[in-house]
Design a protein around this motif. Structure first.
Motif, short mmCIF file in Angstrom:
data_model
loop_
_atom_site.label_atom_id
_atom_site.label_comp_id
_atom_site.label_asym_id
_atom_site.label_seq_id
_atom_site.Cartn_x
_atom_site.Cartn_y
_atom_site.Cartn_z
N UNK A 88 10.40 -4.53 -6.24
CA UNK A 88 10.91 -5.14 -5.02
C UNK A 88 9.92 -4.97 -3.87
N UNK A 89 9.80 -6.02 -3.08
CA UNK A 89 9.05 -5.96 -1.83
C UNK A 89 10.03 -5.64 -0.71
N UNK A 90 9.72 -4.64 0.08
CA UNK A 90 10.61 -4.22 1.16
C UNK A 90 10.26 -4.96 2.44
N UNK A 91 11.28 -5.48 3.10
CA UNK A 91 11.06 -6.22 4.34
C UNK A 91 10.37 -7.55 4.09
N UNK A 92 9.60 -7.99 5.07
CA UNK A 92 8.91 -9.27 4.96
C UNK A 92 7.78 -9.23 3.94
N UNK A 93 7.27 -8.05 3.68
CA UNK A 93 6.11 -7.91 2.80
C UNK A 93 4.80 -8.08 3.53
N UNK A 94 4.84 -8.56 4.77
CA UNK A 94 3.60 -8.76 5.54
C UNK A 94 3.19 -7.50 6.30
N UNK A 95 4.07 -6.53 6.38
CA UNK A 95 3.75 -5.32 7.13
C UNK A 95 2.67 -4.52 6.42
N UNK A 96 1.78 -3.93 7.23
CA UNK A 96 0.69 -3.12 6.69
C UNK A 96 1.21 -1.77 6.26
N UNK A 97 0.78 -1.31 5.09
CA UNK A 97 1.19 -0.03 4.54
C UNK A 97 0.02 0.95 4.61
N UNK A 98 0.13 2.02 5.39
CA UNK A 98 -0.95 3.00 5.51
C UNK A 98 -0.85 4.05 4.39
N UNK A 99 -1.28 3.70 3.19
CA UNK A 99 -1.09 4.55 2.02
C UNK A 99 -2.23 5.56 1.89
N UNK A 100 -1.98 6.58 1.05
CA UNK A 100 -2.97 7.63 0.80
C UNK A 100 -2.65 8.30 -0.53
N UNK A 101 -3.64 8.39 -1.41
CA UNK A 101 -3.47 9.10 -2.68
C UNK A 101 -3.28 10.59 -2.39
#
Length: 223
Positions: A109-122
């Motif tokens: 599933x894509x949460x929200x609009x899907x256009x939001x930037x995700x600041x991920x980190x391993x």
């Protein structure tokens, strides 16, 4: 209100307790304090870094107060580093662990609009940046902790589905997330596009700068 109070107490009262203990003990050289990417608030397409001022709203203001509590350790003669962390990816907890059961069942599933930037980190780079902050006496103040290559959430969902060999075609709209999670829905629907120039300038080399390789390492076959 109760949830807000519990979150605030865990961050502010806990940090004040640590600083008070440092003052009593004496001689503590550094406090490496967890903080959050939410400090600057949601900026949409615009990037932000350590110099961006505190945003408005519950999460930015909470994070600002959290950092102020940690900064009091300077009065004890300690060096203070404020790690403004993005979404740390680990199959053992957090967002990734929550999503994995759904994606593995083909319910990606894509949460929200899907256009939001995700600041991920391993997780490995989360630990690496903490060690950098701990070991380097020249590191102090805020440090944005996120991959140098943030992605939009729909790209994250697609990459996770690809690594698991599953489709990721469902979407949970923002209004449904707000209905289910209340104000905390903004954690996954807000857009944060960090710039990590300071970490790079300090010489940190990311082990997993690209999302696909990070997810393959964390949840791919043989992980």
């Amino acid at each position: 209100a109760d949830r807000r109070a519990a979150i605030t107490a865990s961050r502010i009262a806990g940090t004040r307790s640590v600083v008070a203990g440092m003052a009593r003990a004496g001689g503590v050289r550094a406090l490496i304090s967890a903080s959050a990417i939410e400090y600057s608030g949601a900026h949409g397409e615009a990037g932000f870094d350590e110099a961006t001022p505190v945003g408005s709203g519950f999460l930015p203001e909470l994070t600002g107060a959290w950092e102020q509590a940690a900064a009091q350790a300077q009065d004890c003669g300690a060096r203070v580093v404020l790690l403004r962390k993005g979404v740390v990816l680990s199959p053992a907890g957090g967002m990734l662990a929550t999503l994995l059961p759904f994606f593995r069942r083909g319910l990606g599933v894509t949460l929200g609009s899907g256009r939001q930037w995700l600041p991920w980190l391993h997780l490995a780079d989360d630990i690496g940046l903490m060690l950098l902050a701990l070991d380097r006496d020249d590191v102090h103040g805020p440090l944005v902790c996120a991959s140098p290559n943030p992605v939009r959430f729909r790209a994250f969902a697609g990459a996770l589905g690809q690594v698991l060999h599953r489709t990721a075609r469902l979407r949970a709209p923002a209004w449904a997330l707000r209905l289910a999670l209340g104000e905390m829905a903004q954690v996954v629907t807000a857009s944060h596009r960090p710039q990590v120039g300071r970490a790079l300038a300090l010489g940190y080399v990311f082990r997993f700068p690209m999302l696909e390789a990070a997810l393959a390492d964390l949840v791919g076959e043989g992980a």
